[in-house]
Design a protein around this motif. Structure first.
Motif, PDB file in Angstrom:
ATOM      1  N   ARG A  24      21.330  79.280 -19.112  1.00 10.08           N
ATOM      2  CA  ARG A  24      20.145  79.414 -19.575  1.00 10.08           C
ATOM      3  C   ARG A  24      18.635  79.353 -18.504  1.00 10.08           C
ATOM      4  N   LEU A  25      17.206  79.691 -19.485  1.00 11.68           N
ATOM      5  CA  LEU A  25      16.229  79.150 -18.664  1.00 11.68           C
ATOM      6  C   LEU A  25      15.232  78.112 -19.500  1.00 11.68           C
ATOM      7  N   ARG A  26      14.647  77.270 -19.365  1.00 12.04           N
ATOM      8  CA  ARG A  26      14.344  76.362 -20.660  1.00 12.04           C
ATOM      9  C   ARG A  26      13.248  75.663 -19.716  1.00 12.04           C
ATOM     10  N   ILE A  27      11.742  76.048 -20.630  1.00 20.70           N
ATOM     11  CA  ILE A  27      10.855  75.205 -20.004  1.00 20.70           C
ATOM     12  C   ILE A  27      10.682  74.655 -21.347  1.00 20.70           C
ATOM     13  N   PHE A  28       9.914  73.150 -20.492  1.00 22.07           N
ATOM     14  CA  PHE A  28       9.537  71.850 -20.961  1.00 22.07           C
ATOM     15  C   PHE A  28       8.067  72.015 -20.851  1.00 22.07           C
ATOM     16  N   ASN A  29       8.271  71.130 -22.001  1.00 24.20           N
ATOM     17  CA  ASN A  29       6.097  71.044 -22.368  1.00 24.20           C
ATOM     18  C   ASN A  29       5.742  69.621 -22.796  1.00 24.20           C
ATOM     19  N   GLY A  30       4.883  69.446 -22.593  1.00 22.60           N
ATOM     20  CA  GLY A  30       4.707  67.941 -22.794  1.00 22.60           C
ATOM     21  C   GLY A  30       4.834  67.200 -22.119  1.00 22.60           C
ATOM     22  N   VAL A  31       3.210  65.766 -22.122  1.00 16.51           N
ATOM     23  CA  VAL A  31       3.184  65.015 -20.781  1.00 16.51           C
ATOM     24  C   VAL A  31       3.837  63.799 -21.718  1.00 16.51           C
ATOM     25  N   PHE A  32       3.767  63.805 -23.268  1.00 16.21           N
ATOM     26  CA  PHE A  32       3.887  62.188 -23.378  1.00 16.21           C
ATOM     27  C   PHE A  32       4.893  62.570 -24.500  1.00 16.21           C
ATOM     28  N   SER A  33       5.113  63.834 -25.152  1.00 16.01           N
ATOM     29  CA  SER A  33       6.308  64.564 -26.103  1.00 16.01           C
ATOM     30  C   SER A  33       6.786  65.250 -25.635  1.00 16.01           C
ATOM     31  N   ARG A  34       7.703  65.959 -25.723  1.00 16.10           N
ATOM     32  CA  ARG A  34       8.996  66.848 -25.013  1.00 16.10           C
ATOM     33  C   ARG A  34       9.566  68.236 -26.019  1.00 16.10           C
ATOM     34  N   ASP A  35       8.682  69.154 -26.360  1.00 15.64           N
ATOM     35  CA  ASP A  35       8.602  70.433 -26.729  1.00 15.64           C
ATOM     36  C   ASP A  35       9.756  71.511 -25.673  1.00 15.64           C
ATOM     37  N   LEU A  36      10.772  72.118 -25.896  1.00 16.86           N
ATOM     38  CA  LEU A  36      11.441  72.531 -25.436  1.00 16.86           C
ATOM     39  C   LEU A  36      11.686  74.266 -25.754  1.00 16.86           C
ATOM     40  N   GLU A  37      11.646  75.441 -25.229  1.00 13.63           N
ATOM     41  CA  GLU A  37      11.775  76.627 -24.848  1.00 13.63           C
ATOM     42  C   GLU A  37      12.913  76.581 -23.718  1.00 13.63           C
ATOM     43  N   GLU A  38      14.231  77.535 -25.004  1.00 13.09           N
ATOM     44  CA  GLU A  38      15.367  78.112 -24.009  1.00 13.09           C
ATOM     45  C   GLU A  38      15.396  79.270 -24.722  1.00 13.09           C
ATOM     46  N   ILE A  39      15.983  80.390 -23.131  1.00 12.92           N
ATOM     47  CA  ILE A  39      16.335  81.354 -23.337  1.00 12.92           C
ATOM     48  C   ILE A  39      17.762  81.650 -23.172  1.00 12.92           C
ATOM     49  N   ASP A  40      18.552  81.879 -23.302  1.00 14.25           N
ATOM     50  CA  ASP A  40      19.925  82.601 -23.162  1.00 14.25           C
ATOM     51  C   ASP A  40      20.070  83.794 -21.817  1.00 14.25           C
ATOM     52  N   LEU A  41      20.641  83.246 -20.335  1.00 13.74           N
ATOM     53  CA  LEU A  41      20.544  84.180 -20.198  1.00 13.74           C
ATOM     54  C   LEU A  41      21.350  86.141 -20.235  1.00 13.74           C
ATOM     55  N   VAL A  42      22.171  85.582 -21.446  1.00 11.30           N
ATOM     56  CA  VAL A  42      22.828  86.666 -21.895  1.00 11.30           C
ATOM     57  C   VAL A  42      21.832  87.940 -22.784  1.00 11.30           C
ATOM     58  N   ARG A  43      20.840  87.069 -23.243  1.00 13.40           N
ATOM     59  CA  ARG A  43      19.713  87.673 -23.677  1.00 13.40           C
ATOM     60  C   ARG A  43      18.692  88.232 -22.811  1.00 13.40           C
ATOM     61  N   VAL A  44      18.111  88.408 -21.405  1.00 10.40           N
ATOM     62  CA  VAL A  44      17.057  88.285 -20.321  1.00 10.40           C
ATOM     63  C   VAL A  44      17.586  90.014 -20.272  1.00 10.40           C
ATOM     64  N   ARG A  45      16.596  91.076 -20.192  1.00  8.51           N
ATOM     65  CA  ARG A  45      16.771  92.183 -20.353  1.00  8.51           C
ATOM     66  C   ARG A  45      15.797  93.264 -18.779  1.00  8.51           C
ATOM     67  N   ASP A  46      14.831  92.096 -17.997  1.00 11.53           N
ATOM     68  CA  ASP A  46      14.139  92.668 -17.096  1.00 11.53           C
ATOM     69  C   ASP A  46      13.213  91.172 -16.508  1.00 11.53           C
TER      70      ASP A  46
END
Length: 108
Positions: A24-46
């Motif tokens: 996976r590729l994960r993107i963590f956002n937030g200093v005090f709270s935590r927001d996480l976006e994830e993309i499974d690598l099998v879905r990556v095209r370019d």
């Protein structure tokens, strides 16, 4: 077994962190709270790298990941160090994860 391949943060940005694992590729956002976006690598095209002159001088740039994920079809990792190297690391990771899952790359 999922392993971390790369971690990074945008230059001069607080509260954002990137993590690339073997799955996976994960993107963590937030200093005090935590927001996480994830993309499974099998879905990556370019992927693509964008750097203007000033960014090239300090060795940073943006890496954009294109995927078939309906929620995140396009995600940009901003101001990462060595963006060309990061792009290549992501590329190798998604190709090997697709191969591991038995999904062959095909041109559209």
């Amino acid at each position: 077994d999922e392993q971390i391949l790369w971690t990074g943060r945008p230059l001069m940005t607080l509260g954002q962190r990137y993590e690339l694992t073997t799955q996976r590729l994960r993107i963590f956002n937030g200093v005090f709270s935590r927001d996480l976006e994830e993309i499974d690598l099998v879905r990556v095209r370019d992927t693509k790298v964008k750097q203007h002159v000033g960014e090239r001088m300090v060795g940073v740039g943006d890496v954009t990941v294109f995927s078939t994920d309906k929620n995140n079809p396009e995600v940009t990792l901003h101001n990462v160090k060595d963006p060309v190297e990061v792009r290549e690391t992501i590329r190798k990771a998604y190709l090997s994860e697709q191969e591991r899952r038995g999904l062959k790359f095909r041109e559209e």
